[in-house]
Design a protein around this motif. Sequence first.
Motif, PDB file in Angstrom:
ATOM      1  N   THR A 143       0.818  -1.198   0.000  1.00  9.90           N
ATOM      2  CA  THR A 143       0.000   0.000   0.000  1.00  9.90           C
ATOM      3  C   THR A 143       0.865   1.267   0.000  1.00  9.90           C
ATOM      4  O   THR A 143       1.922   1.309   0.632  1.00  9.90           O
ATOM      5  N   ALA A 167       1.048   6.669 -12.062  1.00  8.43           N
ATOM      6  CA  ALA A 167      -0.375   6.348 -12.192  1.00  8.43           C
ATOM      7  C   ALA A 167      -0.976   5.995 -10.838  1.00  8.43           C
ATOM      8  O   ALA A 167      -2.131   6.336 -10.542  1.00  8.43           O
ATOM      9  N   ARG A 168      -0.193   5.310 -10.005  1.00 13.74           N
ATOM     10  CA  ARG A 168      -0.671   4.970  -8.657  1.00 13.74           C
ATOM     11  C   ARG A 168      -0.860   6.241  -7.823  1.00 13.74           C
ATOM     12  O   ARG A 168      -1.816   6.342  -7.049  1.00 13.74           O
ATOM     13  N   ALA A 188      -1.510   9.282  -9.061  1.00 11.62           N
ATOM     14  CA  ALA A 188      -2.666   9.967  -9.631  1.00 11.62           C
ATOM     15  C   ALA A 188      -3.963   9.349  -9.105  1.00 11.62           C
ATOM     16  O   ALA A 188      -4.902  10.078  -8.727  1.00 11.62           O
ATOM     17  N   GLU A 189      -4.017   8.027  -9.053  1.00 12.35           N
ATOM     18  CA  GLU A 189      -5.218   7.364  -8.538  1.00 12.35           C
ATOM     19  C   GLU A 189      -5.466   7.742  -7.084  1.00 12.35           C
ATOM     20  O   GLU A 189      -6.603   8.009  -6.680  1.00 12.35           O
ATOM     21  N   ALA A 190      -4.388   7.787  -6.297  1.00 13.98           N
ATOM     22  CA  ALA A 190      -4.527   8.169  -4.892  1.00 13.98           C
ATOM     23  C   ALA A 190      -4.989   9.611  -4.747  1.00 13.98           C
ATOM     24  O   ALA A 190      -5.690   9.962  -3.786  1.00 13.98           O
ATOM     25  N   GLY A 245      -6.985  10.998  -6.868  1.00 16.07           N
ATOM     26  CA  GLY A 245      -8.321  11.086  -7.431  1.00 16.07           C
ATOM     27  C   GLY A 245      -8.390  11.756  -8.781  1.00 16.07           C
ATOM     28  O   GLY A 245      -9.422  12.327  -9.151  1.00 16.07           O
ATOM     29  N   ALA A 303      -6.991  11.618 -13.174  1.00 23.26           N
ATOM     30  CA  ALA A 303      -6.433  10.801 -14.249  1.00 23.26           C
ATOM     31  C   ALA A 303      -4.922  10.999 -14.287  1.00 23.26           C
ATOM     32  O   ALA A 303      -4.404  12.042 -13.868  1.00 23.26           O
ATOM     33  N   ALA A 304      -4.213   9.998 -14.796  1.00 22.30           N
ATOM     34  CA  ALA A 304      -2.748  10.052 -14.806  1.00 22.30           C
ATOM     35  C   ALA A 304      -2.221  11.289 -15.521  1.00 22.30           C
ATOM     36  O   ALA A 304      -1.202  11.865 -15.116  1.00 22.30           O
TER      37      ALA A 304
END
Length: 251
Positions: free
Chosen positions: A2, A51-52, A54-56, A58, A60-61
């Motif tokens: 994580t 990308a991870r 960006a996801e965290a 909220g 888009a990459a």
Amino acid sequence: MTLEILTADSLAPLRHGFFTRKGGASSGIFAGLNCGTGSSDQTEIVAINRARVAEAMGVAADQLTGVHQVHSSDAVSITAPLDPKPKADGLVTATRGVALSVLTADCQPVLFADAQAGVIGAAHAGWKGAQAGILEATIDAMTDLGAARENIHAVIGPTISQRAYEVGPEFFDIFLDEDPENTRFFAGGDGDRMHFDLPGYGLMRLRAAGIASAEWTRHCTYFDPDRFYSYRRSVHHKDPDYGRLISSIVL
């Protein structure tokens, strides 16, 4: 694994984070969440790491944006990710959904927010940039977008601590020439060496700018290799390269 994301109450409720190296796809000397596109790590692996993040955050990459950092006093105002990246060390926005980011590996990552006005900023502040005025330039750029100086909160993330930052007399002279009172940011070392308090200097500059609050998370990049990349540590270990930490904030 994580992701580990350090946050600060003063930047709430805005989504933000100082990411550690935990939870990334890189290996070897870059093991972890290396987000440095300028490193010699595999391009596709760095893209996965980003990308991870960006996801965290909220977004888009392609909405995780930064600048081409050059240890300057230049801060830019953006409404969308720029390509090519401008040469600068601070960036600000009042546009929702654009995640500002800076990369560091001992230098200060600084996140700024005026949540009331809806204006955010991020700065990369090594000693050169901090002395040149990048922190003040980022604040000025935020006020140009409608932020109120007295409502801006700033947080310095993981950076090299004074205990790890050994410098020579020529470095001391640079700061002494700026202001004799800067001697308070230096402690004695071996021989003619001294130890420089980079986050202490950064906090002084931020507080003198008249903002609402300024704090440091009190994490040292050098002495915590499991969590942070460090340029200086990589030099001492004679590593061929080093990873870059990312810090980000979004409206």
